[in-house]
Design an enzyme around this catalytic site. Structure first.
Site, PDB file in Angstrom:
ATOM      1  N   HIS A   1     -10.470  -5.892  -2.350  1.00 40.65           N
ATOM      2  CA  HIS A   1     -11.533  -5.559  -1.388  1.00 40.65           C
ATOM      3  C   HIS A   1     -12.609  -4.792  -2.151  1.00 40.65           C
ATOM      4  O   HIS A   1     -12.504  -3.581  -2.340  1.00 40.65           O
ATOM      5  CB  HIS A   1     -10.974  -4.708  -0.245  1.00 40.65           C
ATOM      6  CG  HIS A   1      -9.983  -5.421   0.611  1.00 40.65           C
ATOM      7  ND1 HIS A   1     -10.319  -6.517   1.374  1.00 40.65           N
ATOM      8  CD2 HIS A   1      -8.661  -5.216   0.824  1.00 40.65           C
ATOM      9  CE1 HIS A   1      -9.244  -6.942   2.043  1.00 40.65           C
ATOM     10  NE2 HIS A   1      -8.222  -6.177   1.707  1.00 40.65           N
TER      11      HIS A   1
ATOM     12  N   GLU B   1      -6.424 -10.597  -1.081  1.00 35.80           N
ATOM     13  CA  GLU B   1      -7.234 -10.317   0.120  1.00 35.80           C
ATOM     14  C   GLU B   1      -8.704 -10.197  -0.258  1.00 35.80           C
ATOM     15  O   GLU B   1      -9.412  -9.287   0.184  1.00 35.80           O
ATOM     16  CB  GLU B   1      -6.769  -9.012   0.802  1.00 35.80           C
ATOM     17  CG  GLU B   1      -5.299  -9.003   1.147  1.00 35.80           C
ATOM     18  CD  GLU B   1      -4.834  -7.712   1.824  1.00 35.80           C
ATOM     19  OE1 GLU B   1      -5.674  -6.912   2.266  1.00 35.80           O
ATOM     20  OE2 GLU B   1      -3.609  -7.527   1.918  1.00 35.80           O
TER      21      GLU B   1
ATOM     22  N   ASP C   1     -12.489  -9.954  -0.776  1.00 38.93           N
ATOM     23  CA  ASP C   1     -13.824  -9.975  -0.168  1.00 38.93           C
ATOM     24  C   ASP C   1     -14.715  -9.068  -1.004  1.00 38.93           C
ATOM     25  O   ASP C   1     -14.243  -8.123  -1.635  1.00 38.93           O
ATOM     26  CB  ASP C   1     -13.830  -9.611   1.325  1.00 38.93           C
ATOM     27  CG  ASP C   1     -12.995  -8.387   1.698  1.00 38.93           C
ATOM     28  OD1 ASP C   1     -12.788  -7.499   0.843  1.00 38.93           O
ATOM     29  OD2 ASP C   1     -12.561  -8.320   2.859  1.00 38.93           O
TER      30      ASP C   1
ATOM     31  N   GLU D   1       0.803  -1.236   0.000  1.00 36.72           N
ATOM     32  CA  GLU D   1       0.000   0.000   0.000  1.00 36.72           C
ATOM     33  C   GLU D   1       0.834   1.283   0.000  1.00 36.72           C
ATOM     34  O   GLU D   1       0.638   2.164   0.839  1.00 36.72           O
ATOM     35  CB  GLU D   1      -0.962  -0.021   1.202  1.00 36.72           C
ATOM     36  CG  GLU D   1      -1.904  -1.210   1.151  1.00 36.72           C
ATOM     37  CD  GLU D   1      -2.790  -1.352   2.394  1.00 36.72           C
ATOM     38  OE1 GLU D   1      -2.697  -0.519   3.308  1.00 36.72           O
ATOM     39  OE2 GLU D   1      -3.568  -2.315   2.428  1.00 36.72           O
TER      40      GLU D   1
ATOM     41  N   ASN E   1       2.009  -5.283  -3.097  1.00 37.84           N
ATOM     42  CA  ASN E   1       0.613  -5.594  -2.774  1.00 37.84           C
ATOM     43  C   ASN E   1      -0.159  -4.302  -2.509  1.00 37.84           C
ATOM     44  O   ASN E   1       0.310  -3.427  -1.764  1.00 37.84           O
ATOM     45  CB  ASN E   1       0.603  -6.476  -1.508  1.00 37.84           C
ATOM     46  CG  ASN E   1      -0.747  -7.094  -1.197  1.00 37.84           C
ATOM     47  OD1 ASN E   1      -1.328  -7.770  -2.056  1.00 37.84           O
ATOM     48  ND2 ASN E   1      -1.246  -6.892   0.011  1.00 37.84           N
TER      49      ASN E   1
HETATM   50  O1  9MR Z   1      -7.782  -7.637   8.442  1.00 42.93           O
HETATM   51  C1  9MR Z   1      -6.808  -6.855   9.109  1.00 42.93           C
HETATM   52  C2  9MR Z   1      -7.381  -6.278  10.383  1.00 42.93           C
HETATM   53  O2  9MR Z   1      -7.619  -7.314  11.312  1.00 42.93           O
HETATM   54  C3  9MR Z   1      -6.444  -5.251  10.965  1.00 42.93           C
HETATM   55  O3  9MR Z   1      -7.075  -4.612  12.063  1.00 42.93           O
HETATM   56  C4  9MR Z   1      -6.040  -4.243   9.925  1.00 42.93           C
HETATM   57  C5  9MR Z   1      -5.065  -3.254  10.504  1.00 42.93           C
HETATM   58  O4  9MR Z   1      -4.507  -2.427   9.555  1.00 42.93           O
HETATM   59  O5  9MR Z   1      -5.460  -4.911   8.816  1.00 42.93           O
HETATM   60  C6  9MR Z   1      -6.370  -5.752   8.179  1.00 42.93           C
HETATM   61  O6  9MR Z   1      -5.780  -6.322   7.039  1.00 42.93           O
HETATM   62  C7  9MR Z   1      -5.429  -5.403   6.006  1.00 42.93           C
HETATM   63  C8  9MR Z   1      -4.239  -5.969   5.287  1.00 42.93           C
HETATM   64  O7  9MR Z   1      -3.207  -6.251   6.184  1.00 42.93           O
HETATM   65  C9  9MR Z   1      -3.753  -5.025   4.211  1.00 42.93           C
HETATM   66  N1  9MR Z   1      -4.820  -4.668   3.301  1.00 42.93           N
HETATM   67  C10 9MR Z   1      -6.054  -4.204   3.931  1.00 42.93           C
HETATM   68  C11 9MR Z   1      -6.530  -5.209   4.967  1.00 42.93           C
HETATM   69  C12 9MR Z   1      -7.863  -4.765   5.558  1.00 42.93           C
HETATM   70  O8  9MR Z   1      -7.718  -3.571   6.252  1.00 42.93           O
END
Ligand code: 9MR
Length: 358
Positions: free
Chosen positions: A245, A274, A276, A167, A208
């Site tokens: 997402h 990832e 959804d 990101e 990513n």
């Molecule tokens: O699903 C993850 C969530 O449990 C955490 O609180 C969050 C913190 O930043 O990260 C989420 O996972 C993220 C992933 O690591 C990177 N892309 C976005 C995902 C959803 O926020």
């Protein structure tokens, strides 16, 4: 390759019967309806393996004691991503004191159950421990390098794909996201990749991000141009992870396959890392799977959680299993799409990379 890749004689016989029936009705178009076959795989992982791909899920260490959760996860998936446990704050909570307790719980659970693990993630503006948030300049740059080296050494030779940088692009401009890492100098991303290559030459190194699905979006173009530049200059990068997402503000785009194809044409693997989908439309899920299957270098798909209740966006019910662990319509459409894939095109992963001297 799964044992079910080749249609059984029974399958072919049923196809012929359907074709004959259609012929009797005067239908002469080529038959392309998927025929449920006894050869079809019954789990997502096995179905994806028929075309040489994987089907993964995010796993939380805190849920490994929930047998309803682990039963589904173990049965359906053959790739695992730690949802939070391999991130910077988890693996290096104090500077130069690495902690792999929860990361290893997930890694060991996966490997003991015959699954592989995607590494997520080494350099990111978010989920930095406090000590890193307060660093800047060359101290931060050096801390990033040290972190990549420390984590990759622990898993050396054990992780097929690492999200090296996560990101790093701005959502609207298509330029770099402002962050403490970015302020260390625009070359921080390539330094991260060169460091990662030297730390574990066997790992495929991925960039990513989210909102890089729609080919016409500036962010997609920004990441594409970075990967193109890296490939042209020999910066080691092997794959692009499209998080996937999807929701009303960031819907599944009709040009998604084009995006996957264009990234792959740069000479990298692509993966949906990832996934959804708000509301979990069965049609949208099938379209996404079919887009991956149409791109030979789309190596696999990971959904971001097992049941809706496990999702970071649980109110959107975006996953393949409901909160009770029941298969949703989207599950069936994904499984059918995977089972309808011909064994080709199979993914053609990048050759084992050679370390690039820094
Ligand atoms: O699903 C993850 C969530 O449990 C955490 O609180 C969050 C913190 O930043 O990260 C989420 O996972 C993220 C992933 O690591 C990177 N892309 C976005 C995902 C959803 O926020």
């Amino acid at each position: 390759m799964g044992a079910n890749a080749i249609p059984s004689p029974g399958t072919r016989w049923r196809r012929a019967l359907v074709a004959g029936a259609l012929g009797a009705l005067g239908v002469t178009t080529a038959l392309s309806v998927p025929v449920p076959a006894d050869a079809a795989a019954s789990t997502l992982g096995a179905a994806a393996a028929q075309s040489g791909r994987y089907f993964g899920t995010a796993i939380s260490a805190g849920k490994l004691g929930d047998s309803a959760y682990t039963t589904i996860a173990n049965r359906e998936f053959n790739m695992v991503t730690a949802e939070n446990e391999m991130k910077i704050d988890a693996t290096e909570p104090n500077q130069n004191q690495f902690n792999f307790t929860n990361a290893d719980r997930i890694y060991n659970w996966a490997v003991q159950n015959g699954k592989q693990v995607r590494g997520h993630t080494l350099a990111w503006y978010s989920q930095q421990p406090g000590w890193m948030q307060s660093l800047s300049g060359s101290a931060l740059r050096q801390a990033m390098i040290n972190h990549i080296n420390g984590v990759m050494a622990h898993y050396k030779g054990k992780i097929p794909y690492w999200d090296v940088v996560n990101e790093a692009f701005d959502d609207s401009t298509g330029g770099r996201r402002d962050s403490n890492l970015q302020r260390t100098g625009n070359d921080w991303i390539e330094v991260a990749f060169r460091t990662a290559r030297a730390a574990d030459p066997a790992a495929k190194l991925c960039y990513n991000d989210y909102n890089i699905d729609n080919w016409s979006w500036a962010k997609t173009q920004g990441v594409y141009n970075m990967v193109k530049d890296f490939k042209s200059r020999g910066v080691p990068i092997d794959c692009v992870g499209l998080q996937g997402h999807f929701n009303s503000g960031s819907p599944y785009p009709s040009n998604y396959r084009t995006t996957l194809q264009n990234f792959a044409a740069l000479g990298v693997d692509v993966a949906i890392t990832e996934l959804d989908v708000e509301g979990a439309s069965a049609t949208t899920y099938a379209n996404i799977v079919n887009d991956c299957l149409a791109v030979s270098r789309c190596v696999g798909i990971t959904v971001w959680g097992v049941r809706d209740s496990d999702s970071w966006r649980s109110s959107q019910t975006p996953l393949l299993f409901d909160g009770n662990g029941n298969k949703k319509a989207a599950y069936t459409s994904v499984l059918n799409a995977l089972n309808s894939a011909t064994p080709n095109p199979t993914p053609t992963p990048t050759p084992t990379p050679t370390p690039t001297p820094t």
